[in-house]
Design a protein around this motif. Structure first.
Motif, PDB file in Angstrom:
ATOM      1  N   ALA A   8       0.856  -1.181   0.000  1.00 32.11           N
ATOM      2  CA  ALA A   8       0.000   0.000   0.000  1.00 32.11           C
ATOM      3  C   ALA A   8       0.888   1.226   0.000  1.00 32.11           C
ATOM      4  O   ALA A   8       2.019   1.189   0.509  1.00 32.11           O
ATOM      5  N   LYS A  20      -4.435  10.024   1.114  1.00 31.43           N
ATOM      6  CA  LYS A  20      -4.744   9.161  -0.020  1.00 31.43           C
ATOM      7  C   LYS A  20      -4.092   7.809   0.225  1.00 31.43           C
ATOM      8  O   LYS A  20      -2.923   7.738   0.608  1.00 31.43           O
ATOM      9  N   TYR A  22      -3.462   4.048  -1.635  1.00 36.56           N
ATOM     10  CA  TYR A  22      -3.499   3.278  -2.873  1.00 36.56           C
ATOM     11  C   TYR A  22      -3.029   1.859  -2.594  1.00 36.56           C
ATOM     12  O   TYR A  22      -2.049   1.658  -1.893  1.00 36.56           O
ATOM     13  N   SER A  23      -3.716   0.881  -3.186  1.00 46.06           N
ATOM     14  CA  SER A  23      -3.270  -0.505  -3.079  1.00 46.06           C
ATOM     15  C   SER A  23      -3.936  -1.333  -4.175  1.00 46.06           C
ATOM     16  O   SER A  23      -5.165  -1.294  -4.321  1.00 46.06           O
ATOM     17  N   GLY A  24      -3.135  -2.045  -4.932  1.00 43.49           N
ATOM     18  CA  GLY A  24      -3.667  -2.964  -5.932  1.00 43.49           C
ATOM     19  C   GLY A  24      -4.609  -2.328  -6.936  1.00 43.49           C
ATOM     20  O   GLY A  24      -5.592  -2.943  -7.335  1.00 43.49           O
ATOM     21  N   GLY A  25      -4.341  -1.093  -7.326  1.00 45.31           N
ATOM     22  CA  GLY A  25      -5.203  -0.409  -8.284  1.00 45.31           C
ATOM     23  C   GLY A  25      -6.440   0.223  -7.676  1.00 45.31           C
ATOM     24  O   GLY A  25      -7.288   0.756  -8.389  1.00 45.31           O
ATOM     25  N   HIS A  26      -6.572   0.170  -6.350  1.00 39.31           N
ATOM     26  CA  HIS A  26      -7.730   0.749  -5.661  1.00 39.31           C
ATOM     27  C   HIS A  26      -7.300   1.994  -4.898  1.00 39.31           C
ATOM     28  O   HIS A  26      -6.135   2.152  -4.536  1.00 39.31           O
ATOM     29  N   PHE A  27      -8.272   2.844  -4.613  1.00 36.66           N
ATOM     30  CA  PHE A  27      -7.986   4.123  -3.963  1.00 36.66           C
ATOM     31  C   PHE A  27      -9.078   4.431  -2.937  1.00 36.66           C
ATOM     32  O   PHE A  27     -10.270   4.257  -3.216  1.00 36.66           O
ATOM     33  N   ILE A  28      -8.672   4.854  -1.743  1.00 35.78           N
ATOM     34  CA  ILE A  28      -9.602   5.331  -0.718  1.00 35.78           C
ATOM     35  C   ILE A  28      -8.943   6.495   0.017  1.00 35.78           C
ATOM     36  O   ILE A  28      -7.753   6.748  -0.138  1.00 35.78           O
ATOM     37  N   SER A  52     -10.505  -3.841   8.172  1.00 40.08           N
ATOM     38  CA  SER A  52      -9.681  -4.928   7.631  1.00 40.08           C
ATOM     39  C   SER A  52      -9.979  -6.232   8.363  1.00 40.08           C
ATOM     40  O   SER A  52     -10.169  -7.276   7.728  1.00 40.08           O
TER      41      SER A  52
END
Length: 136
Positions: A8, A20, A22-28, A52
């Motif tokens: 991440a 921000k 980012y992890s594995g093409g995802h964003f939160i 989690s």
């Protein structure tokens, strides 16, 4: 969890404290409540930790129930973490699991055992070593 290393990246600029993630093409976003100077536009880091554990627990239970063909309709998991001032040598996370569906008492008991098999539960139940370095 797969055998692939999970990574991440977090970024925080001068925003207070909207981060921000980012992890594995995802964003939160992660953030702090307005009362703490944040914008309250994302979950707090502690809430993300609980999310989690809760999502990993639910997924692990669902995988097992589907494989065993249990008649499990829904899984609801309520989680809470002790306050920061109570985190001395140990941290207490409470987890309450509710199942709906046509389940026997034996099936419910087995699902409760399976809950502790989730990878995030295993991570949080063992000593954790965090190695930090600066990047030039």
């Amino acid at each position: 969890m797969s055998n692939t290393q999970i990574t991440a990246v977090t970024e925080l600029d001068r925003s207070h404290y909207k981060t921000k993630v980012y992890s594995g093409g995802h964003f939160i976003y992660s953030d702090e409540p307005e009362a703490m100077g944040g914008t309250d536009e994302g979950m707090s880091p502690a809430a993300l930790l609980l999310a989690s554990l809760g999502s990993c627990t639910a997924i692990t239970i669902r995988m097992y129930a589907d494989r065993k063909q249990y008649n499990l309709d829904t899984i609801k998991i309520d989680l809470a973490i002790c306050s920061e001032d109570q985190m001395d040598k140990s941290t207490i996370i409470t987890r309450t699991i509710e199942f709906t569906g046509q389940l026997s008492e034996e099936e419910k008991a087995r699902l409760m055992q399976i809950a502790d098999k989730c990878p995030i539960h295993k991570i949080l139940s063992n000593p954790i070593k965090i190695e930090t370095s600066a990047k030039n």
